[in-house]
Design a protein around this motif. Structure first.
Motif, PDB file in Angstrom:
ATOM      1  N   SER A 122      -9.305   1.508  -6.381  1.00 57.85           N
ATOM      2  CA  SER A 122      -8.755   2.554  -5.517  1.00 57.85           C
ATOM      3  C   SER A 122      -7.282   2.264  -5.333  1.00 57.85           C
ATOM      4  O   SER A 122      -6.809   1.145  -5.569  1.00 57.85           O
ATOM      5  N   GLU A 123      -6.520   3.270  -4.900  1.00 58.53           N
ATOM      6  CA  GLU A 123      -5.096   3.068  -4.628  1.00 58.53           C
ATOM      7  C   GLU A 123      -4.906   2.066  -3.493  1.00 58.53           C
ATOM      8  O   GLU A 123      -3.970   1.267  -3.502  1.00 58.53           O
ATOM      9  N   ALA A 124      -5.795   2.119  -2.498  1.00 59.36           N
ATOM     10  CA  ALA A 124      -5.708   1.168  -1.391  1.00 59.36           C
ATOM     11  C   ALA A 124      -5.875  -0.265  -1.880  1.00 59.36           C
ATOM     12  O   ALA A 124      -5.186  -1.181  -1.408  1.00 59.36           O
ATOM     13  N   THR A 125      -6.780  -0.458  -2.825  1.00 59.39           N
ATOM     14  CA  THR A 125      -6.997  -1.787  -3.401  1.00 59.39           C
ATOM     15  C   THR A 125      -5.753  -2.251  -4.156  1.00 59.39           C
ATOM     16  O   THR A 125      -5.332  -3.410  -4.040  1.00 59.39           O
ATOM     17  N   ALA A 126      -5.151  -1.350  -4.917  1.00 67.20           N
ATOM     18  CA  ALA A 126      -3.939  -1.692  -5.658  1.00 67.20           C
ATOM     19  C   ALA A 126      -2.812  -2.082  -4.710  1.00 67.20           C
ATOM     20  O   ALA A 126      -2.099  -3.073  -4.939  1.00 67.20           O
ATOM     21  N   ARG A 127      -2.640  -1.320  -3.625  1.00 65.76           N
ATOM     22  CA  ARG A 127      -1.584  -1.645  -2.654  1.00 65.76           C
ATOM     23  C   ARG A 127      -1.807  -3.028  -2.054  1.00 65.76           C
ATOM     24  O   ARG A 127      -0.867  -3.808  -1.888  1.00 65.76           O
ATOM     25  N   TRP A 128      -3.069  -3.318  -1.716  1.00 62.22           N
ATOM     26  CA  TRP A 128      -3.385  -4.600  -1.091  1.00 62.22           C
ATOM     27  C   TRP A 128      -3.039  -5.760  -2.029  1.00 62.22           C
ATOM     28  O   TRP A 128      -2.438  -6.758  -1.614  1.00 62.22           O
ATOM     29  N   VAL A 135       0.772  -9.159  -7.097  1.00 57.52           N
ATOM     30  CA  VAL A 135       0.571  -8.665  -8.464  1.00 57.52           C
ATOM     31  C   VAL A 135       1.688  -7.664  -8.766  1.00 57.52           C
ATOM     32  O   VAL A 135       1.910  -6.717  -7.999  1.00 57.52           O
ATOM     33  N   SER A 136       2.373  -7.874  -9.852  1.00 57.41           N
ATOM     34  CA  SER A 136       3.476  -6.992 -10.224  1.00 57.41           C
ATOM     35  C   SER A 136       2.980  -5.564 -10.439  1.00 57.41           C
ATOM     36  O   SER A 136       1.924  -5.359 -11.056  1.00 57.41           O
ATOM     37  N   PRO A 137       3.707  -4.569  -9.944  1.00 57.56           N
ATOM     38  CA  PRO A 137       3.302  -3.171 -10.166  1.00 57.56           C
ATOM     39  C   PRO A 137       3.132  -2.832 -11.640  1.00 57.56           C
ATOM     40  O   PRO A 137       2.333  -1.961 -11.985  1.00 57.56           O
TER      41      PRO A 137
END
Length: 342
Positions: A122-128, A135-137
């Protein structure tokens, strides 16, 4: 492409549900997929998997699986869950085979920075993971969890049978929640909300510690049906009129995606990945996590709808899933990430 999938689950959870779709889908697309699972896991037989304790010390197991990777020309390692991810990173270091990790949870650990790529559910997981695991974007992307909605088509005969078995008439509104009965899933918040939201019965599907469940069962009284863990989830969803998940934290709950795929309106916590699937007023209602009063408000909104309004909400949720969260829409993106040159 030869993919080695590594998973450390020993009981059914969202990760196993994910792999039950991903492994056959990748094989159907012409790839060789091997699975490495924990010793004693019931999924060893299901996936025809290699068996290991996934121990990193002493190095015997790492050496054995490293030989497998070299002998079988494994092209990429794909890890799921912390123990598996740790093992996958050590295996990468030993074999120089690229490693992709799927982030199913919000867990701090250095191994995320060692992966060639991280797939967030999820996007929320990626942001976290960008914020807390640094973790590099450029090395993380969001690929939503997915289901096969065709397996969740409502079944009227199953609905009639199960509601009769549970003592629920067709005229009664029955909402359900599915998942381990643990504090993180917010069952205590949901049970406290019942006294402020009288318009329905609640089916609780899942298992947990009786020390936690016992007081909740007493507090809920006859309002709740405690059905334990069930394997007939499509039929169970057919028996419900709506779904609720009161989680305090939840990166991307498969239970919500399955409920939407089954055409049910959903009440969920406004936390982590849940709002990425449940659209307020369109496919369901959202409430502040941990707030039983706000959850009761959302439940009252759902229970106050007509049958036609609930059906329209359910159709909106299923349409979202059919567009954004299916094998057909998401597996090609995972395939591309695994097949990338690292």
């Amino acid at each position: 492409m030869h993919v080695l999938q590594i998973v450390s689950a020993r009981q059914m959870n969202g990760v196993i549900a994910h792999l039950r779709l991903l492994v056959p889908a990748l094989r159907a697309r012409g790839h060789v997929v091997s699975v490495l699972a924990r010793e004693g896991s019931p999924f060893v037989a299901e996936f025809d998997a290699l068996e290991s304790d996934l121990s990193r010390t002493p190095p015997d197991e790492l050496d054995r699986i490293a030989r497998f990777c070299r002998d079988q020309s494994v092209d990429v390692i794909h890890g799921h869950m912390s123990r598996a991810n740790n093992f996958a990173i050590r295996l990468k270091q030993q074999t120089r085979v690229p490693c992709v990790l799927t982030a199913h949870a919000l867990v701090w650990h250095p191994h995320w920075r060692e992966a060639d790529r991280v797939l967030a559910v999820s996007e929320a997981t990626a942001r976290w993971h960008r914020r807390w695991n640094f973790v590099s974007p450029s090395r993380i992307e969001t690929i939503l969890n997915f289901i096969d909605p065709e397996k969740l088509t409502p079944n009227s005969s199953a609905r009639e049978k199960l509601r009769a078995e549970w003592g629920v008439s067709e005229s009664e509104l029955l909402l359900g929640t599915i998942g381990d009965v643990i504090p993180r899933k917010g069952h205590d918040v949901l049970i406290r909300a019942l006294e402020k939201s009288p318009g329905f019965k609640l089916a609780v599907i899942g298992q947990g510690d009786e020390k936690f469940i016992g007081p909740l069962r007493k507090l809920a009284g006859e309002r709740a049906l405690w059905l334990g863990r069930r394997t007939d989830i499509p039929d169970t969803l057919s028996a419900l009129d709506g779904f609720v998940l009161a989680s305090r934290r939840d990166p991307c709950p498969m239970a919500v995606i399955e409920a939407l795929g089954a055409g049910l309106p959903v009440v969920g916590s406004r936390v982590d990945g849940i709002p990425e699937f449940v659209e307020e007023g369109a496919s369901g209602f959202l409430a502040r996590p941990g707030d039983s009063t706000d959850l009761a408000r959302a439940l009252n909104q759902l229970s106050g709808l007509s049958v036609e309004q609930r059906r329209a909400m359910g159709q909106a949720g299923r349409a979202f899933v059919e567009t954004r969260a299916t094998v057909e829409s998401q597996v090609p993106r995972i395939e591309a990430a695994l097949n990338r040159r690292y």
